[in-house]
Design a protein around this motif. Sequence first.
Motif, PDB file in Angstrom:
ATOM      1  N   LEU A  17      16.083  14.504  11.016  1.00 37.71           N
ATOM      2  CA  LEU A  17      17.145  14.367  10.015  1.00 37.71           C
ATOM      3  C   LEU A  17      17.091  12.998   9.344  1.00 37.71           C
ATOM      4  O   LEU A  17      17.232  12.891   8.123  1.00 37.71           O
ATOM      5  N   ALA A  18      16.890  11.949  10.146  1.00 42.33           N
ATOM      6  CA  ALA A  18      16.811  10.598   9.578  1.00 42.33           C
ATOM      7  C   ALA A  18      15.616  10.492   8.631  1.00 42.33           C
ATOM      8  O   ALA A  18      15.720   9.902   7.547  1.00 42.33           O
ATOM      9  N   LEU A  19      14.493  11.065   9.016  1.00 41.67           N
ATOM     10  CA  LEU A  19      13.309  11.036   8.153  1.00 41.67           C
ATOM     11  C   LEU A  19      13.581  11.780   6.852  1.00 41.67           C
ATOM     12  O   LEU A  19      13.217  11.313   5.768  1.00 41.67           O
ATOM     13  N   GLY A  20      14.240  12.923   6.942  1.00 42.80           N
ATOM     14  CA  GLY A  20      14.578  13.675   5.733  1.00 42.80           C
ATOM     15  C   GLY A  20      15.448  12.871   4.777  1.00 42.80           C
ATOM     16  O   GLY A  20      15.206  12.848   3.571  1.00 42.80           O
ATOM     17  N   TRP A  21      16.464  12.196   5.327  1.00 48.27           N
ATOM     18  CA  TRP A  21      17.327  11.366   4.482  1.00 48.27           C
ATOM     19  C   TRP A  21      16.557  10.201   3.876  1.00 48.27           C
ATOM     20  O   TRP A  21      16.757   9.859   2.709  1.00 48.27           O
ATOM     21  N   LEU A  22      15.687   9.569   4.656  1.00 48.39           N
ATOM     22  CA  LEU A  22      14.908   8.452   4.126  1.00 48.39           C
ATOM     23  C   LEU A  22      13.980   8.909   3.003  1.00 48.39           C
ATOM     24  O   LEU A  22      13.821   8.217   1.994  1.00 48.39           O
ATOM     25  N   VAL A  23      13.369  10.077   3.166  1.00 46.21           N
ATOM     26  CA  VAL A  23      12.494  10.607   2.113  1.00 46.21           C
ATOM     27  C   VAL A  23      13.320  10.923   0.858  1.00 46.21           C
ATOM     28  O   VAL A  23      12.890  10.602  -0.262  1.00 46.21           O
ATOM     29  N   LEU A  24      14.486  11.501   1.036  1.00 45.41           N
ATOM     30  CA  LEU A  24      15.350  11.800  -0.111  1.00 45.41           C
ATOM     31  C   LEU A  24      15.745  10.512  -0.837  1.00 45.41           C
ATOM     32  O   LEU A  24      15.653  10.427  -2.065  1.00 45.41           O
ATOM     33  N   ILE A  25      16.162   9.502  -0.089  1.00 51.62           N
ATOM     34  CA  ILE A  25      16.549   8.227  -0.702  1.00 51.62           C
ATOM     35  C   ILE A  25      15.359   7.590  -1.405  1.00 51.62           C
ATOM     36  O   ILE A  25      15.494   7.047  -2.508  1.00 51.62           O
ATOM     37  N   TRP A  26      14.189   7.648  -0.807  1.00 54.02           N
ATOM     38  CA  TRP A  26      12.982   7.103  -1.420  1.00 54.02           C
ATOM     39  C   TRP A  26      12.734   7.758  -2.782  1.00 54.02           C
ATOM     40  O   TRP A  26      12.465   7.087  -3.772  1.00 54.02           O
ATOM     41  N   ASN A  27      12.834   9.069  -2.824  1.00 52.94           N
ATOM     42  CA  ASN A  27      12.615   9.788  -4.087  1.00 52.94           C
ATOM     43  C   ASN A  27      13.706   9.490  -5.100  1.00 52.94           C
ATOM     44  O   ASN A  27      13.433   9.388  -6.296  1.00 52.94           O
ATOM     45  N   LEU A  29      15.348   6.688  -5.307  1.00 47.17           N
ATOM     46  CA  LEU A  29      15.103   5.336  -5.801  1.00 47.17           C
ATOM     47  C   LEU A  29      13.996   5.316  -6.854  1.00 47.17           C
ATOM     48  O   LEU A  29      14.067   4.566  -7.825  1.00 47.17           O
ATOM     49  N   TRP A  30      12.983   6.131  -6.678  1.00 48.61           N
ATOM     50  CA  TRP A  30      11.915   6.212  -7.671  1.00 48.61           C
ATOM     51  C   TRP A  30      12.367   6.996  -8.901  1.00 48.61           C
ATOM     52  O   TRP A  30      11.805   6.859  -9.984  1.00 48.61           O
ATOM     53  N   GLY A  31      13.363   7.858  -8.720  1.00 46.73           N
ATOM     54  CA  GLY A  31      13.902   8.607  -9.852  1.00 46.73           C
ATOM     55  C   GLY A  31      13.060   9.790 -10.281  1.00 46.73           C
ATOM     56  O   GLY A  31      13.307  10.369 -11.336  1.00 46.73           O
ATOM     57  N   ASP A  32      12.079  10.160  -9.468  1.00 46.06           N
ATOM     58  CA  ASP A  32      11.201  11.254  -9.844  1.00 46.06           C
ATOM     59  C   ASP A  32      10.705  11.929  -8.571  1.00 46.06           C
ATOM     60  O   ASP A  32      10.191  11.269  -7.662  1.00 46.06           O
ATOM     61  N   PHE A  33      10.845  13.239  -8.496  1.00 49.88           N
ATOM     62  CA  PHE A  33      10.368  13.984  -7.338  1.00 49.88           C
ATOM     63  C   PHE A  33       8.955  14.487  -7.620  1.00 49.88           C
ATOM     64  O   PHE A  33       8.767  15.479  -8.323  1.00 49.88           O
ATOM     65  N   ASN A  37       5.413  10.712  -4.526  1.00 49.35           N
ATOM     66  CA  ASN A  37       6.635  10.097  -4.005  1.00 49.35           C
ATOM     67  C   ASN A  37       7.056  10.731  -2.688  1.00 49.35           C
ATOM     68  O   ASN A  37       7.577  10.051  -1.801  1.00 49.35           O
ATOM     69  N   LEU A  38       6.827  12.029  -2.540  1.00 44.08           N
ATOM     70  CA  LEU A  38       7.141  12.700  -1.282  1.00 44.08           C
ATOM     71  C   LEU A  38       6.266  12.148  -0.154  1.00 44.08           C
ATOM     72  O   LEU A  38       6.766  11.811   0.920  1.00 44.08           O
ATOM     73  N   ALA A  39       4.958  12.016  -0.428  1.00 42.01           N
ATOM     74  CA  ALA A  39       4.054  11.464   0.589  1.00 42.01           C
ATOM     75  C   ALA A  39       4.394  10.007   0.891  1.00 42.01           C
ATOM     76  O   ALA A  39       4.407   9.585   2.060  1.00 42.01           O
ATOM     77  N   VAL A  48       9.492   3.141   9.032  1.00 44.78           N
ATOM     78  CA  VAL A  48      10.821   2.579   9.333  1.00 44.78           C
ATOM     79  C   VAL A  48      11.309   3.082  10.675  1.00 44.78           C
ATOM     80  O   VAL A  48      11.813   2.308  11.506  1.00 44.78           O
ATOM     81  N   LEU A  49      11.166   4.386  10.929  1.00 39.32           N
ATOM     82  CA  LEU A  49      11.649   4.942  12.194  1.00 39.32           C
ATOM     83  C   LEU A  49      10.836   4.478  13.396  1.00 39.32           C
ATOM     84  O   LEU A  49      11.377   4.334  14.490  1.00 39.32           O
ATOM     85  N   VAL A  50       9.555   4.211  13.188  1.00 35.50           N
ATOM     86  CA  VAL A  50       8.713   3.757  14.301  1.00 35.50           C
ATOM     87  C   VAL A  50       8.914   2.272  14.577  1.00 35.50           C
ATOM     88  O   VAL A  50       9.078   1.856  15.729  1.00 35.50           O
ATOM     89  N   PHE A  51       8.915   1.451  13.538  1.00 33.44           N
ATOM     90  CA  PHE A  51       8.956  -0.002  13.729  1.00 33.44           C
ATOM     91  C   PHE A  51      10.369  -0.583  13.801  1.00 33.44           C
ATOM     92  O   PHE A  51      10.553  -1.698  14.281  1.00 33.44           O
ATOM     93  N   PHE A  52      11.363   0.136  13.315  1.00 32.89           N
ATOM     94  CA  PHE A  52      12.745  -0.338  13.353  1.00 32.89           C
ATOM     95  C   PHE A  52      13.648   0.737  13.938  1.00 32.89           C
ATOM     96  O   PHE A  52      14.546   1.247  13.268  1.00 32.89           O
ATOM     97  N   PRO A  53      13.436   1.091  15.204  1.00 32.04           N
ATOM     98  CA  PRO A  53      14.238   2.168  15.787  1.00 32.04           C
ATOM     99  C   PRO A  53      15.697   1.746  15.937  1.00 32.04           C
ATOM    100  O   PRO A  53      15.998   0.611  16.290  1.00 32.04           O
ATOM    101  N   LEU A  54      16.583   2.670  15.632  1.00 30.04           N
ATOM    102  CA  LEU A  54      18.013   2.432  15.778  1.00 30.04           C
ATOM    103  C   LEU A  54      18.491   3.065  17.075  1.00 30.04           C
ATOM    104  O   LEU A  54      17.937   4.064  17.525  1.00 30.04           O
TER     105      LEU A  54
END
Length: 190
Positions: A17-27, A29-33, A37-39, A48-54
């Motif tokens: 779920l966190a990865l899905g939200w991060l990918v959505l936010i990334w897209n 921010l770029w303003g284009d799907f 941008n998905l990759a 982010v999830l590997v190096f900065f675990p919450l």
Amino acid sequence: MTRPERSRMGRWRDQALALGWLVLIWNLLWGDFTWGNLAGGLLVGGAVLVFFPLPPVTFGGRLRPRALLVFAVRFVTELVAASAHVARIAVQPGCRPRGAIIAVRLRVRTDLNLALTAEAISLVPGTLILEVDRDTGTLYMHVLDVRGPADLVENRARVLEVERRIVRALGSAAEVRRVEADPAEKENHP
């Protein structure tokens, strides 16, 4: 399924779920799907999830749509009123508002409640969360335009009311009983 297997599946679900939200936010921010941008979102989100675990945030509550609607309406109302107040202070000639830093101990000390209450308070103009003490469940915040001790008491009560509305919308039955009993009122008065 054994308890460790369920816990592991829950962590994987939360990570997905966190990865899905991060990918959505990334897209967004770029303003284009696009496929690129998905990759890129998958790569950056995975890093982010590997190096900065919450730490895991557990949700033991229940979503109550009516209480969530009440919270949203009151939040927007407070947002508009506080924006008008801060705008009036900004354009009023000769106005020198006094600020104060206050501590408010919340009644429900879960990470989710601390985060949601702190965010809701910080989004309203004229207030800013400076620090959160997880151990004691205390929010330290700066408030604008304090004229006396009555304003401090009013701001503390406002924070506790925001917490109450959040817990009513998302909390467990035990958490709702805790905020309804209101034991923290005495602790928060100066």
